[in-house]
Design a protein around this motif. Structure first.
Motif, PDB file in Angstrom:
ATOM      1  N   VAL A 118      27.773  40.539  48.320  1.00  0.00           N
ATOM      2  CA  VAL A 118      28.849  40.104  47.409  1.00  0.00           C
ATOM      3  C   VAL A 118      29.072  41.456  46.528  1.00  0.00           C
ATOM      4  O   VAL A 118      30.514  41.542  46.190  1.00  0.00           O
ATOM      5  CB  VAL A 118      28.027  39.311  46.483  1.00  0.00           C
ATOM      6  CG1 VAL A 118      28.844  39.061  45.388  1.00  0.00           C
ATOM      7  CG2 VAL A 118      27.820  37.755  47.435  1.00  0.00           C
ATOM      8  N   THR A 119      28.202  42.371  46.437  1.00  0.00           N
ATOM      9  CA  THR A 119      28.660  43.411  45.541  1.00  0.00           C
ATOM     10  C   THR A 119      29.457  44.425  46.219  1.00  0.00           C
ATOM     11  O   THR A 119      30.589  44.657  45.534  1.00  0.00           O
ATOM     12  CB  THR A 119      27.206  44.380  45.226  1.00  0.00           C
ATOM     13  OG1 THR A 119      26.362  43.364  44.468  1.00  0.00           O
ATOM     14  CG2 THR A 119      27.445  45.544  44.397  1.00  0.00           C
ATOM     15  N   LEU A 120      29.485  44.506  47.527  1.00  0.00           N
ATOM     16  CA  LEU A 120      30.416  45.288  48.370  1.00  0.00           C
ATOM     17  C   LEU A 120      31.655  44.773  48.309  1.00  0.00           C
ATOM     18  O   LEU A 120      32.663  45.611  47.967  1.00  0.00           O
ATOM     19  CB  LEU A 120      29.826  45.796  49.615  1.00  0.00           C
ATOM     20  CG  LEU A 120      30.754  46.477  50.629  1.00  0.00           C
ATOM     21  CD1 LEU A 120      31.101  47.847  50.173  1.00  0.00           C
ATOM     22  CD2 LEU A 120      30.084  46.679  51.932  1.00  0.00           C
ATOM     23  N   VAL A 121      31.806  43.702  48.508  1.00  0.00           N
ATOM     24  CA  VAL A 121      33.235  43.060  48.751  1.00  0.00           C
ATOM     25  C   VAL A 121      33.918  43.007  47.363  1.00  0.00           C
ATOM     26  O   VAL A 121      34.898  43.490  47.062  1.00  0.00           O
ATOM     27  CB  VAL A 121      32.969  41.694  49.056  1.00  0.00           C
ATOM     28  CG1 VAL A 121      34.478  40.843  49.124  1.00  0.00           C
ATOM     29  CG2 VAL A 121      32.757  41.565  50.586  1.00  0.00           C
ATOM     30  N   LEU A 122      32.933  42.631  46.321  1.00  0.00           N
ATOM     31  CA  LEU A 122      33.839  42.618  44.986  1.00  0.00           C
ATOM     32  C   LEU A 122      34.082  44.062  44.383  1.00  0.00           C
ATOM     33  O   LEU A 122      35.152  44.092  43.483  1.00  0.00           O
ATOM     34  CB  LEU A 122      32.843  41.857  44.043  1.00  0.00           C
ATOM     35  CG  LEU A 122      33.105  40.309  43.978  1.00  0.00           C
ATOM     36  CD1 LEU A 122      34.448  40.001  43.544  1.00  0.00           C
ATOM     37  CD2 LEU A 122      32.915  39.614  45.336  1.00  0.00           C
ATOM     38  N   ASN A 123      33.090  44.904  44.776  1.00  0.00           N
ATOM     39  CA  ASN A 123      33.515  46.336  44.398  1.00  0.00           C
ATOM     40  C   ASN A 123      34.668  46.761  44.912  1.00  0.00           C
ATOM     41  O   ASN A 123      35.557  47.435  44.422  1.00  0.00           O
ATOM     42  CB  ASN A 123      32.465  47.327  44.767  1.00  0.00           C
ATOM     43  CG  ASN A 123      31.328  47.431  44.016  1.00  0.00           C
ATOM     44  OD1 ASN A 123      30.185  48.143  44.500  1.00  0.00           O
ATOM     45  ND2 ASN A 123      31.089  46.823  42.980  1.00  0.00           N
ATOM     46  N   LEU A 124      34.987  46.434  46.144  1.00  0.00           N
ATOM     47  CA  LEU A 124      36.366  46.823  46.937  1.00  0.00           C
ATOM     48  C   LEU A 124      37.511  45.941  46.325  1.00  0.00           C
ATOM     49  O   LEU A 124      38.776  46.606  46.010  1.00  0.00           O
ATOM     50  CB  LEU A 124      36.142  46.371  48.179  1.00  0.00           C
ATOM     51  CG  LEU A 124      35.168  47.382  49.117  1.00  0.00           C
ATOM     52  CD1 LEU A 124      35.194  47.142  50.474  1.00  0.00           C
ATOM     53  CD2 LEU A 124      35.618  48.858  48.989  1.00  0.00           C
ATOM     54  N   VAL A 125      37.435  44.616  45.981  1.00  0.00           N
ATOM     55  CA  VAL A 125      38.399  43.770  45.268  1.00  0.00           C
ATOM     56  C   VAL A 125      38.791  44.497  44.019  1.00  0.00           C
ATOM     57  O   VAL A 125      40.021  44.841  43.703  1.00  0.00           O
ATOM     58  CB  VAL A 125      37.986  42.608  45.231  1.00  0.00           C
ATOM     59  CG1 VAL A 125      38.988  41.742  44.622  1.00  0.00           C
ATOM     60  CG2 VAL A 125      37.999  41.934  46.605  1.00  0.00           C
ATOM     61  N   GLY A 126      37.879  44.886  43.155  1.00  0.00           N
ATOM     62  CA  GLY A 126      38.269  45.329  41.812  1.00  0.00           C
ATOM     63  C   GLY A 126      38.671  46.840  41.952  1.00  0.00           C
ATOM     64  O   GLY A 126      39.771  46.960  41.085  1.00  0.00           O
ATOM     65  N   GLY A 127      38.071  47.485  42.891  1.00  0.00           N
ATOM     66  CA  GLY A 127      38.752  48.910  42.982  1.00  0.00           C
ATOM     67  C   GLY A 127      40.271  48.616  43.607  1.00  0.00           C
ATOM     68  O   GLY A 127      41.066  49.782  43.227  1.00  0.00           O
ATOM     69  N   TRP A 128      40.413  48.049  44.598  1.00  0.00           N
ATOM     70  CA  TRP A 128      41.985  47.792  44.980  1.00  0.00           C
ATOM     71  C   TRP A 128      42.848  47.659  44.161  1.00  0.00           C
ATOM     72  O   TRP A 128      43.746  48.147  43.909  1.00  0.00           O
ATOM     73  CB  TRP A 128      41.923  46.726  46.099  1.00  0.00           C
ATOM     74  CG  TRP A 128      43.158  46.885  46.897  1.00  0.00           C
ATOM     75  CD1 TRP A 128      43.515  47.209  47.871  1.00  0.00           C
ATOM     76  CD2 TRP A 128      44.541  45.923  46.474  1.00  0.00           C
ATOM     77  NE1 TRP A 128      44.798  47.106  48.609  1.00  0.00           N
ATOM     78  CE2 TRP A 128      45.453  46.208  47.568  1.00  0.00           C
ATOM     79  CE3 TRP A 128      45.019  45.187  45.246  1.00  0.00           C
ATOM     80  CZ2 TRP A 128      46.578  45.747  47.445  1.00  0.00           C
ATOM     81  CZ3 TRP A 128      45.916  44.721  45.304  1.00  0.00           C
ATOM     82  CH2 TRP A 128      46.991  44.855  46.408  1.00  0.00           C
TER      83      TRP A 128
END
Length: 271
Positions: A118-128
């Motif tokens: 969850v942390t990895l996926v949401l890090n990437l979403v926020g960063g995108w």
């Protein structure tokens, strides 16, 4: 002269006591992270990507103005300061703390994998999202964004890039360990700045940071695509795991095997 044999016994070495105190803090915080409800888990991961995006903004602006990766790396460290003070998290910050709690049997493998995923996926979403905003707001940095992103987006997947990813995982996990050696927020900021610069300055291969740089390049028409990004994300994440778990977390747990055993016994006894 007094005989040293008559001297009173010395107290336990202070460094070892500090190591054990740090271990206790890691277990306590790790247990909290592993048992975090879904909504706080999602929001923390999303905010982590947004916060580190501020570091990417600083990195690209300074790189565009100076052309110096070391100065840009130092500017990027503002992202790690934001992560620390805002209490959000990056995927790679979850190698030491929750793994220590897991080893101490204060959490399950399922909880650990949930936290990582969850942390990895949401890090990437926020960063995108943040990198899209950055390149829309600052058209002058487009060439710099493409150059920085293509460095990773076209990087061969071989020994060199894997070793770079291992070093990146080691650097971030060591930063986390140093921050948990103290309760002073002022002192914790120091490794955030130093290790943030050490990560970004020499362009080490970090799964989240370099994904954000690749996103910025993709937003403005880079010569690689999302399939190329995905392959490099997996390669970087694997190397980050090796560096964080093997070179830092596992070896440091060997310093406190008695405390690990005590925690396991306490769990077995229902304490």
């Amino acid at each position: 002269m007094a005989d040293v044999r008559d001297s009173p016994a010395l107290p336990p070495e202070q460094p070892e006591a500090e190591v054990e105190d740090a271990f206790d803090r890691l277990v306590e915080e790790g247990e909290d992270r592993l048992s975090r409800p879904w909504l706080p888990l999602v929001s923390t991961g999303l905010l982590g990507g947004i916060d580190v995006g501020t570091g990417v903004l600083a990195y690209l602006v300074v790189l565009e103005q100076t052309g110096d990766h070391l100065l840009a790396g130092l500017a990027f460290s503002i992202g790690f300061v934001a992560l620390l003070l805002a209490r959000s998290e990056l995927f790679t910050e979850n190698f030491l703390v929750p793994v220590t709690a897991f080893v101490a049997r204060r959490g399950t493998l399922r909880q650990l994998l949930r936290l990582w995923g969850v942390t990895l996926v949401l890090n990437l979403v926020g960063g995108w999202v943040v990198t899209w905003l950055v390149v829309q707001a600052l058209p002058t940095i487009h060439p710099t964004a493409v150059e920085a992103g293509e460095h990773f987006g076209t990087m061969p997947l071989g020994l060199t890039s894997f070793c770079s990813a291992v070093l990146a995982g080691m650097v971030i996990t060591l930063m986390t360990r140093m921050q948990h050696a103290t309760e002073s927020m002022g002192v914790k900021i120091v490794p955030a700045i130093l290790f943030g610069a050490l990560l970004a300055g020499p362009q080490l291969f970090h799964s989240v940071l370099d994904s954000l740089l690749m996103f910025a390049a993709l937003h403005v028409g880079a010569d690689f695509g999302y399939v190329d990004w995905l392959a490099r994300l997996g390669w970087a994440a694997l190397g980050n795991l090796v560096g964080g778990l093997v070179l830092v977390t596992a070896i440091r747990l060997l310093r406190v095997p008695h405390r690990v055993a005590q925690e396991r016994r306490a769990v077995a006894e229902g304490r």
